[in-house]
Scaffold this motif. Structure first.
Motif, PDB file in Angstrom:
ATOM      1  N   VAL A  85      31.093  44.589  36.823  1.00 26.63           N
ATOM      2  CA  VAL A  85      32.266  45.450  36.834  1.00 26.63           C
ATOM      3  C   VAL A  85      33.498  44.574  37.020  1.00 26.63           C
ATOM      4  O   VAL A  85      33.690  43.965  38.074  1.00 26.63           O
ATOM      5  N   GLY A  86      34.310  44.480  36.011  1.00 27.49           N
ATOM      6  CA  GLY A  86      35.564  43.726  36.107  1.00 27.49           C
ATOM      7  C   GLY A  86      35.373  42.240  36.315  1.00 27.49           C
ATOM      8  O   GLY A  86      36.245  41.590  36.865  1.00 27.49           O
ATOM      9  N   ARG A  88      33.465  40.726  38.473  1.00 26.79           N
ATOM     10  CA  ARG A  88      33.186  40.305  39.856  1.00 26.79           C
ATOM     11  C   ARG A  88      31.774  39.741  39.934  1.00 26.79           C
ATOM     12  O   ARG A  88      30.922  40.079  39.116  1.00 26.79           O
TER      13      ARG A  88
END
Length: 176
Positions: A85-86, A88
């Motif tokens: 997610v993003g 990370r």
């Protein structure tokens, strides 16, 4: 020891005399005594020898175990089913802090509450002191000290004299 006797119940006129009598009887070696008053009396727990630290230690252990368990569960879930997610990393510890902190507080609270109930012997719907008519004043204006007959140094006549010397207003036998 008389099997039909729970102990002696002495009533004192004020908290200071209750505290002095508790200290005196503990100095004489009695260990099975308990005090009852309508409000907290400062120093009474030390006078009765009740200054244990088991509840905070149990609460700390529960907090650490539950907090570590919550953190381990989150790490396991991240490793077993990773989400990107993003960009990370898979193990992103800042995401775990809120749940870990909350579960640590829940563990500490439950540990303190349950250990306090367990160590105090609750719930206890019946106690031999309920058979003494005068004992209902313990929640209003009475200061009571109960000397249990299960104490190895229990001698009713000798203890009556000590209680009277310490300012007891009345002394009653508590049936078992």
């Amino acid at each position: 020891m008389d099997e039909r006797l729970h102990g002696l119940l002495a009533r004192f006129p004020d908290a200071d005399r209750l505290l002095a009598a508790s200290r005196d009887l503990r100095r004489r070696g009695l260990t099975r005594l308990d005090a009852y008053s309508p409000h907290p009396v400062e120093g009474l727990d030390q006078a009765l020898g009740l200054s244990e630290r088991r509840v905070p230690v149990i609460a700390l252990v529960c907090a650490v175990v539950v907090g570590a368990g919550a953190l381990a569960l989150q790490v396991y879930a991240s490793l077993d089913y990773p989400f990107n997610v993003g960009g990370r990393p898979v193990l992103s510890w800042p995401a775990y802090t809120i749940v870990t902190f909350a579960m640590t507080m829940v563990g500490a609270t439950l540990g303190a509450m349950l250990s306090m109930l367990w160590l105090n012997g609750f719930p206890r719907p019946y106690h031999p002191l309920f058979n003494v008519a005068e004992f209902d004043a313990a929640s209003r204006d009475g200061y009571f000290l109960c000397l249990e007959a299960s104490d190895p140094l229990f001698d009713a006549e000798r203890l009556r004299e000590h209680l009277l010397q310490n300012g007891a207003v009345s002394i009653q036998e508590v049936p078992a």
